[in-house]
Enzyme design. Structure first.
Site, PDB file in Angstrom:
ATOM      1  N   CYS A   1       0.821  -1.224   0.000  1.00 45.59           N
ATOM      2  CA  CYS A   1       0.000   0.000   0.000  1.00 45.59           C
ATOM      3  C   CYS A   1       0.849   1.266   0.000  1.00 45.59           C
ATOM      4  O   CYS A   1       0.361   2.336  -0.358  1.00 45.59           O
ATOM      5  CB  CYS A   1      -0.928   0.007   1.210  1.00 45.59           C
ATOM      6  SG  CYS A   1      -1.875  -1.491   1.378  1.00 45.59           S
TER       7      CYS A   1
ATOM      8  N   HIS B   1      -3.373   7.019   2.653  1.00 43.68           N
ATOM      9  CA  HIS B   1      -3.787   5.712   2.138  1.00 43.68           C
ATOM     10  C   HIS B   1      -5.150   5.372   2.734  1.00 43.68           C
ATOM     11  O   HIS B   1      -5.368   5.510   3.940  1.00 43.68           O
ATOM     12  CB  HIS B   1      -2.741   4.669   2.524  1.00 43.68           C
ATOM     13  CG  HIS B   1      -3.214   3.276   2.310  1.00 43.68           C
ATOM     14  ND1 HIS B   1      -3.786   2.872   1.134  1.00 43.68           N
ATOM     15  CD2 HIS B   1      -3.215   2.189   3.137  1.00 43.68           C
ATOM     16  CE1 HIS B   1      -4.114   1.585   1.236  1.00 43.68           C
ATOM     17  NE2 HIS B   1      -3.789   1.159   2.439  1.00 43.68           N
TER      18      HIS B   1
ATOM     19  N   ASN C   1     -10.264  -0.252   0.069  1.00 41.64           N
ATOM     20  CA  ASN C   1      -8.809  -0.101   0.131  1.00 41.64           C
ATOM     21  C   ASN C   1      -8.219  -0.698  -1.154  1.00 41.64           C
ATOM     22  O   ASN C   1      -8.314  -1.905  -1.365  1.00 41.64           O
ATOM     23  CB  ASN C   1      -8.309  -0.829   1.387  1.00 41.64           C
ATOM     24  CG  ASN C   1      -6.800  -0.843   1.515  1.00 41.64           C
ATOM     25  OD1 ASN C   1      -6.066  -0.553   0.569  1.00 41.64           O
ATOM     26  ND2 ASN C   1      -6.322  -1.208   2.693  1.00 41.64           N
TER      27      ASN C   1
END
Ligand code: UT7
Length: 336
Positions: free
Chosen positions: A122, A263, A293
């Site tokens: 990520c 994020h 996500n």
């Protein structure tokens, strides 16, 4: 990267951005029909309402990466041949060889570009942007496309409710270029890793990749395994630390920045960091409700939406912050 470039420190500017998400939506209600879960549980614990998923029979990480790159090239007003480097941050490449970056650079006609994939989960887009910016700043490259792209649906075990509800597929791209003004570009960057904590979030290929203390985890080989609570604890602490560090090292306060792009992991993680640092909610963009996500796709997807909405304002710095598998974390503060 075949042109002679002037050596020396220059500035860097974002020329344009692009993003792409699949058309197909997977809502919380869809999940509640597949698994023992509910819209209420997912919304309360994560802030997610729906996410996008690819048709993996014909599409993959490269589909989204290429779409985001094409849109960014158009937005930047350049030709594909102007690019001298293409970096794709991903953990869901269809193949490790050729890389997604090579495939999409070829597909769009970026024939003068070097190309490679970067793996930092990520945090991948922020890692890649930091590397690209440094190369441009010292004169090793002039125009670079940095992409974060993930086909998370290709590594999710959809029989496990604890992991599958969190993630979606998405890609975003930023094109950066050398600028005569050395005050423009990344004014502070930090990247870190903790391989010892890596089994909190990992994709084992072989039985031997699974440590004994995770052997009972029901998720199959080849799919993402996660210790949600451990990642949650790490994320809340690390987000705060990374943001505090970036503010302290630059001397900026939350009032000085136009946006903090985080994020999109869980709205509770973002809110916890925002509250601890006293950041105005209007300065922390959230789109996790629509996309879930999307790992390395999440920060550049937010960046593209903000860029096109005119929220990355000239003359005001902005910050990007990410954490993820590895474990990894990164920040990047930009003067625009
Ligand atoms: O990019 C980084 C990627 N990862 C992350 O950011 C993940 C970080 N972690 C999280 O976001 C949270 O830990 C989760 C959203 C994954 C889980 O939230 P939680 O508040 O930590 O829930 P929990 O794991 O403590 O589970 C609470 C209960 C459990 O049931 P019992 O043991 O209390 O009976 C779970 O089995 O909720 C159950 N549960 C669910 N129930 C309905 C777990 N997943 C679900 C679900 N629907 N999808």
């Amino acid at each position: 990267m075949n042109q002679p470039l002037p050596a020396g420190v220059c500035g860097v500017r974002i020329l344009g951005t692009g993003s792409m998400v699949p058309e197909r939506r997977l809502t919380n209600d869809d999940f509640s029909r597949m698994l023992d879960t509910s819209d209420e549980w997912i919304t309360q614990r994560t802030g997610i309402k729906e996410r996008r998923v690819l048709d993996l029979r014909t599409q993959g990480c490269s589909t989204l990466a290429q779409g985001a790159l094409e849109r960014a090239i158009e937005n930047a007003g350049i030709k594909a041949e102007d690019l001298d480097l293409v970096i794709v941050a991903t953990v869901t490449m269809e193949m490790t060889c050729p890389s997604v970056a090579c495939r999409i650079a070829g597909a769009v006609g970026a024939k003068n570009a070097a190309a490679f994939d970067l793996v930092a989960a990520c945090s991948g887009f922020v890692y890649a942007l930091n590397m690209a910016e440094t190369m441009v700043r010292v004169g090793r490259a002039r125009t670079v496309a940095v992409i974060g792209s993930e086909a998370m649906s290709s590594i999710l075990d959809y029989t496990d409710r604890t992991v599958s509800i969190l993630f979606g597929d998405a890609a975003g791209c930023a094109i950066i270029q050398a600028d005569a003004d050395p005050t423009k570009g990344c004014i502070y960057q930090h990247m870190g890793a903790d391989g010892i904590g890596g089994h909190a979030l990992y994709i084992p290929k072989r039985e031997t990749d699974v440590p004994a203390d995770d052997a009972d985890n029901p998720i199959r080989l080849g799919y993402l395994r996660m210790n949600g609570k451990e990642v949650f604890r790490f994320a809340v602490t690390k987000f705060k630390e990374v943001m505090e560090d970036a503010f302290a090292k630059t001397g900026l306060t939350p009032n000085d920045v136009s946006q903090v792009i985080c994020h999109q992991s869980n709205v509770r993680i973002i809110d916890a960091a925002r509250e601890k640092l006293g950041i105005d909610p209007a300065k922390i963009y959230v789109n996790i409700d629509r996309y879930g996500n999307s790992s390395a796709g999440s920060v550049p997807l937010c960046l593209d939406e903000l860029w096109r909405a005119g929220k990355i304002t000239k003359g005001k710095p902005f910050m990007m912050v990410a954490f993820g598998g590895g474990l990894t974390w990164a920040s990047s503060v930009w003067s625009t």
